[in-house]
Write a protein that holds these residues in place. Structure first.
Motif, PDB file in Angstrom:
ATOM      1  N   ALA A  57      -7.590   0.939  22.890  1.00  0.00           N
ATOM      2  CA  ALA A  57      -6.908   1.260  21.632  1.00  0.00           C
ATOM      3  C   ALA A  57      -6.554   2.740  21.567  1.00  0.00           C
ATOM      4  O   ALA A  57      -5.442   3.110  21.158  1.00  0.00           O
ATOM      5  CB  ALA A  57      -7.791   0.877  20.450  1.00  0.00           C
ATOM      6  N   SER A  58      -7.470   3.599  21.973  1.00  0.00           N
ATOM      7  CA  SER A  58      -7.226   5.048  21.945  1.00  0.00           C
ATOM      8  C   SER A  58      -6.108   5.444  22.900  1.00  0.00           C
ATOM      9  O   SER A  58      -5.245   6.264  22.565  1.00  0.00           O
ATOM     10  CB  SER A  58      -8.510   5.808  22.294  1.00  0.00           C
ATOM     11  N   LEU A  59      -6.112   4.855  24.090  1.00  0.00           N
ATOM     12  CA  LEU A  59      -5.059   5.149  25.064  1.00  0.00           C
ATOM     13  C   LEU A  59      -3.697   4.687  24.557  1.00  0.00           C
ATOM     14  O   LEU A  59      -2.685   5.386  24.723  1.00  0.00           O
ATOM     15  CB  LEU A  59      -5.378   4.477  26.400  1.00  0.00           C
ATOM     16  N   LEU A  60      -3.658   3.510  23.927  1.00  0.00           N
ATOM     17  CA  LEU A  60      -2.397   2.979  23.403  1.00  0.00           C
ATOM     18  C   LEU A  60      -1.863   3.838  22.259  1.00  0.00           C
ATOM     19  O   LEU A  60      -0.660   4.095  22.173  1.00  0.00           O
ATOM     20  CB  LEU A  60      -2.587   1.534  22.942  1.00  0.00           C
ATOM     21  N   ILE A  61      -2.748   4.287  21.388  1.00  0.00           N
ATOM     22  CA  ILE A  61      -2.314   5.135  20.276  1.00  0.00           C
ATOM     23  C   ILE A  61      -1.792   6.469  20.805  1.00  0.00           C
ATOM     24  O   ILE A  61      -0.778   6.989  20.322  1.00  0.00           O
ATOM     25  CB  ILE A  61      -3.471   5.349  19.273  1.00  0.00           C
ATOM     26  N   GLN A  62      -2.484   7.028  21.812  1.00  0.00           N
ATOM     27  CA  GLN A  62      -2.010   8.283  22.404  1.00  0.00           C
ATOM     28  C   GLN A  62      -0.649   8.098  23.056  1.00  0.00           C
ATOM     29  O   GLN A  62       0.262   8.922  22.874  1.00  0.00           O
ATOM     30  CB  GLN A  62      -3.023   8.775  23.440  1.00  0.00           C
ATOM     31  N   ALA A  63      -0.482   7.004  23.805  1.00  0.00           N
ATOM     32  CA  ALA A  63       0.804   6.733  24.446  1.00  0.00           C
ATOM     33  C   ALA A  63       1.893   6.516  23.401  1.00  0.00           C
ATOM     34  O   ALA A  63       3.031   6.990  23.565  1.00  0.00           O
ATOM     35  CB  ALA A  63       0.687   5.510  25.358  1.00  0.00           C
ATOM     36  N   ALA A  64       1.562   5.807  22.321  1.00  0.00           N
ATOM     37  CA  ALA A  64       2.539   5.579  21.252  1.00  0.00           C
ATOM     38  C   ALA A  64       2.955   6.894  20.604  1.00  0.00           C
ATOM     39  O   ALA A  64       4.139   7.112  20.314  1.00  0.00           O
ATOM     40  CB  ALA A  64       1.939   4.640  20.197  1.00  0.00           C
ATOM     41  N   LEU A 103       8.681   0.208  21.523  1.00  0.00           N
ATOM     42  CA  LEU A 103       7.516   0.146  22.407  1.00  0.00           C
ATOM     43  C   LEU A 103       6.329   0.872  21.773  1.00  0.00           C
ATOM     44  O   LEU A 103       5.188   0.403  21.864  1.00  0.00           O
ATOM     45  CB  LEU A 103       7.856   0.772  23.761  1.00  0.00           C
ATOM     46  N   ALA A 104       6.601   1.989  21.099  1.00  0.00           N
ATOM     47  CA  ALA A 104       5.537   2.724  20.415  1.00  0.00           C
ATOM     48  C   ALA A 104       4.880   1.853  19.354  1.00  0.00           C
ATOM     49  O   ALA A 104       3.645   1.780  19.267  1.00  0.00           O
ATOM     50  CB  ALA A 104       6.102   3.996  19.788  1.00  0.00           C
ATOM     51  N   PHE A 105       5.689   1.163  18.549  1.00  0.00           N
ATOM     52  CA  PHE A 105       5.126   0.322  17.497  1.00  0.00           C
ATOM     53  C   PHE A 105       4.442  -0.919  18.075  1.00  0.00           C
ATOM     54  O   PHE A 105       3.505  -1.453  17.479  1.00  0.00           O
ATOM     55  CB  PHE A 105       6.211  -0.068  16.494  1.00  0.00           C
ATOM     56  N   THR A 106       4.900  -1.381  19.242  1.00  0.00           N
ATOM     57  CA  THR A 106       4.206  -2.476  19.918  1.00  0.00           C
ATOM     58  C   THR A 106       2.807  -2.036  20.325  1.00  0.00           C
ATOM     59  O   THR A 106       1.826  -2.783  20.150  1.00  0.00           O
ATOM     60  CB  THR A 106       4.996  -2.927  21.159  1.00  0.00           C
ATOM     61  N   PHE A 107       2.697  -0.829  20.847  1.00  0.00           N
ATOM     62  CA  PHE A 107       1.385  -0.292  21.224  1.00  0.00           C
ATOM     63  C   PHE A 107       0.493  -0.150  19.994  1.00  0.00           C
ATOM     64  O   PHE A 107      -0.703  -0.442  20.050  1.00  0.00           O
ATOM     65  CB  PHE A 107       1.548   1.061  21.918  1.00  0.00           C
ATOM     66  N   GLY A 130      -8.846   3.882  11.215  1.00  0.00           N
ATOM     67  CA  GLY A 130      -7.841   3.580  12.230  1.00  0.00           C
ATOM     68  C   GLY A 130      -6.427   3.729  11.697  1.00  0.00           C
ATOM     69  O   GLY A 130      -5.542   4.270  12.387  1.00  0.00           O
ATOM     70  N   ILE A 131      -6.197   3.263  10.474  1.00  0.00           N
ATOM     71  CA  ILE A 131      -4.871   3.403   9.857  1.00  0.00           C
ATOM     72  C   ILE A 131      -4.525   4.880   9.658  1.00  0.00           C
ATOM     73  O   ILE A 131      -3.396   5.306   9.913  1.00  0.00           O
ATOM     74  CB  ILE A 131      -4.831   2.648   8.514  1.00  0.00           C
ATOM     75  N   ILE A 132      -5.507   5.659   9.230  1.00  0.00           N
ATOM     76  CA  ILE A 132      -5.285   7.100   9.055  1.00  0.00           C
ATOM     77  C   ILE A 132      -4.939   7.742  10.397  1.00  0.00           C
ATOM     78  O   ILE A 132      -4.031   8.583  10.480  1.00  0.00           O
ATOM     79  CB  ILE A 132      -6.522   7.766   8.441  1.00  0.00           C
ATOM     80  N   CYS A 133      -5.637   7.340  11.458  1.00  0.00           N
ATOM     81  CA  CYS A 133      -5.379   7.894  12.789  1.00  0.00           C
ATOM     82  C   CYS A 133      -3.972   7.554  13.274  1.00  0.00           C
ATOM     83  O   CYS A 133      -3.258   8.418  13.815  1.00  0.00           O
ATOM     84  CB  CYS A 133      -6.408   7.367  13.789  1.00  0.00           C
ATOM     85  N   MET A 134      -3.547   6.302  13.097  1.00  0.00           N
ATOM     86  CA  MET A 134      -2.205   5.915  13.528  1.00  0.00           C
ATOM     87  C   MET A 134      -1.127   6.599  12.689  1.00  0.00           C
ATOM     88  O   MET A 134      -0.073   6.985  13.207  1.00  0.00           O
ATOM     89  CB  MET A 134      -2.055   4.395  13.474  1.00  0.00           C
ATOM     90  N   THR A 135      -1.412   6.771  11.404  1.00  0.00           N
ATOM     91  CA  THR A 135      -0.473   7.484  10.529  1.00  0.00           C
ATOM     92  C   THR A 135      -0.326   8.929  10.988  1.00  0.00           C
ATOM     93  O   THR A 135       0.789   9.476  11.056  1.00  0.00           O
ATOM     94  CB  THR A 135      -0.947   7.448   9.068  1.00  0.00           C
ATOM     95  N   ALA A 136      -1.451   9.555  11.322  1.00  0.00           N
ATOM     96  CA  ALA A 136      -1.415  10.932  11.814  1.00  0.00           C
ATOM     97  C   ALA A 136      -0.657  11.018  13.139  1.00  0.00           C
ATOM     98  O   ALA A 136       0.100  11.969  13.368  1.00  0.00           O
ATOM     99  CB  ALA A 136      -2.832  11.469  11.978  1.00  0.00           C
ATOM    100  N   ALA A 137      -0.861  10.019  14.005  1.00  0.00           N
ATOM    101  CA  ALA A 137      -0.161   9.996  15.287  1.00  0.00           C
ATOM    102  C   ALA A 137       1.346   9.914  15.083  1.00  0.00           C
ATOM    103  O   ALA A 137       2.129  10.559  15.797  1.00  0.00           O
ATOM    104  CB  ALA A 137      -0.642   8.810  16.129  1.00  0.00           C
ATOM    105  N   TYR A 138       1.767   9.120  14.092  1.00  0.00           N
ATOM    106  CA  TYR A 138       3.195   9.004  13.795  1.00  0.00           C
ATOM    107  C   TYR A 138       3.736  10.283  13.164  1.00  0.00           C
ATOM    108  O   TYR A 138       4.779  10.805  13.565  1.00  0.00           O
ATOM    109  CB  TYR A 138       3.451   7.822  12.861  1.00  0.00           C
TER     110      TYR A 138
END
Length: 307
Positions: A57-64, A103-107, A130-138
Motif C-alpha cells: 500500500a505504501s509503495l502504491l501510494i508513493q508511486a501514485a 493509473l495513479a487513481f488505480t493505485f 489512510g485517507i489523510i495520507c492519500m489526500t496529502a499525496a494528491y
C-alpha cells in the motif's frame, strides 16, 4: 497531434512505464515500513501479512504521488522535452496525461482495498489516517495550491512518509504507538525531507520562473546547501543520541557508514549551476536515505538476535 501510448511489452516501453513510477523514490516508502515492522518484531508483535499489505500500500501510494506529480508538472508547463530528471513520461515518451492520472487513481484504489484488510486486522481509525495520507499525496502537487510549491514541502513529506508510516506500521502490528517509536522515526523523516530539498536545489531556477515559493527559493542556493548538510548532521546525531539514551541498540551505529554519501550529496551541489550537473548530488541524497535506512534495519535485526 495526440500522443500515443508506448507499449509496455517492448524494452523501451517497459523502461518508460518503470520510470513513470520513479523507482528511485520508492525506497522512501519501503524504508519506513521496514523500520516500523522490525521495531514491532522486537516487541514481539510482528505479523507477516500486515507487513506485506502495509508495504505494498505504501509503495502504491508513493508511486501514485509520483504520477500525480508527473501529470500536474505537465499541466502547469513545468515539464518539457528538455527537462532534467526521470520525469517526463508525458512530454518525452508520449504517454497520455489522462492515462497517467487514471493509473495513479488505480493505485490509490488498490491501496484502499489493502487498507480495508489492514483495518479489519487492527483498527478502523487507520482508514481515517489512510485517507489523510492519500489526500496529502494528491495535494502535494495536485489541486489549486500544491504543497510542493510552498516552503512546507520537506516538512509534509518527511512527516507523512517518516513519522506517520513508521507509526502506522508499528501500530497495526502492536496495537499502540509509544512515544519512543515516534522519536525513532525522526532520522528517517529528516533524510526523506532532504530528498525534496535536493530536488528543489536542482530545480531552483525553473521553480522561480514558474512562481513556486519553495524553502530553497526562500533560503537561496548557498543557504539551502548549508541546510541540507545540517539535515544530515541532525539525522546522524539523533541516531547516536538514541543509542546513548539506550532507545536503540548500539548496532544501529553501522548506519554511520553512510556518512560519506551524505557528504558527497552536500558537496555535490557546491559550485554547480546547471541542473544536469546536480543530478549526481540528487542521486547521492536518495542513496543516503536508502542506505542509512537499510543499515538501521540491519542494526536493529542484529541487536534483536544478539539480545
Amino acid at each position: 497531434m495526440q500522443p500515443t501510448i508506448q507499449s509496455p511489452t517492448s524494452s523501451t516501453g517497459f523502461r518508460t512505464w518503470w520510470n513513470l513510477l520513479r523507482p528511485h523514490t520508492l525506497t522512501a516508502a519501503f524504508i519506513p515500513v521496514a523500520i516500523g515492522s522490525i521495531l514491532a518484531h522486537i516487541d514481539d508483535s510482528f505479523h507477516t501479512l500486515l507487513f506485506i499489505a502495509m508495504l505494498v500500500a505504501s509503495l502504491l501510494i508513493q508511486a501514485a504521488a509520483n504520477m500525480i506529480n508527473e501529470y500536474y508538472d505537465y499541466k502547469r508547463g513545468l515539464d518539457h522535452e528538455g527537462s532534467v530528471g526521470i520525469g517526463g513520461a508525458i512530454v518525452r515518451d508520449g504517454i497520455k496525461p489522462s492515462t497517467v492520472l487514471q493509473l495513479a487513481f488505480t493505485f490509490f484504489g488498490i491501496s484502499v482495498l489493502l487498507g480495508i484488510y489492514i483495518c479489519m486486522q487492527s483498527s478502523w481509525w487507520i482508514a481515517v489516517i489512510g485517507i489523510i495520507c492519500m489526500t496529502a499525496a494528491y495535494l502535494y502537487t495536485g489541486g489549486p495550491y500544491p504543497i510542493a510549491y510552498t516552503p512546507f514541502g520537506e516538512l509534509v513529506a518527511g512527516f507523512f512518509m517518516g513519522v506517520v508510516i513508521i507509526g502506522i506500521t508499528y501500530y497495526i502490528q502492536a496495537g499502540s504507538v509509544p512515544t519512543k517509536i515516534l522519536l525513532l522515526s525522526l532520522p528517517t523523516s529528516i533524510t526523506i525531507g532532504a530528498i525534496l530539498t535536493a530536488n528543489n536545489i536542482r530545480d531552483l531556477d525553473n521553480d522561480k520562473e514558474n512562481g513556486r515559493k519553495t524553502l530553497v527559493i526562500l533560503l537561496g542556493k548557498k543557504n539551502s546547501i548549508i541546510f541540507i548538510g545540517s539535515m544530515f548532521v541532525v539525522a546522524y546525531a539523533l541516531v547516536v543520541a538514541f543509542v546513548i539514551a539506550k532507545l536503540m541498540t548500539p548496532f544501529v551505529l553501522i548506519s554511520l557508514l553512510s556518512i560519506p554519501l551524505a557528504i558527497k550529496a552536500t558537496k555535490g551541489f557546491i559550485g554547480k549551476t546547471e541542473p544536469i550537473e546536480m543530478m549526481p548530488a540528487m542521486a547521492a541524497t536518495a542513496k543516503t536515505n536508502t542506505i542509512m535506512g537499510f543499515l538501521i534495519v540491519i542494526g536493529l535485526i542484529i541487536g534483536n538476535i544478539l539480545s
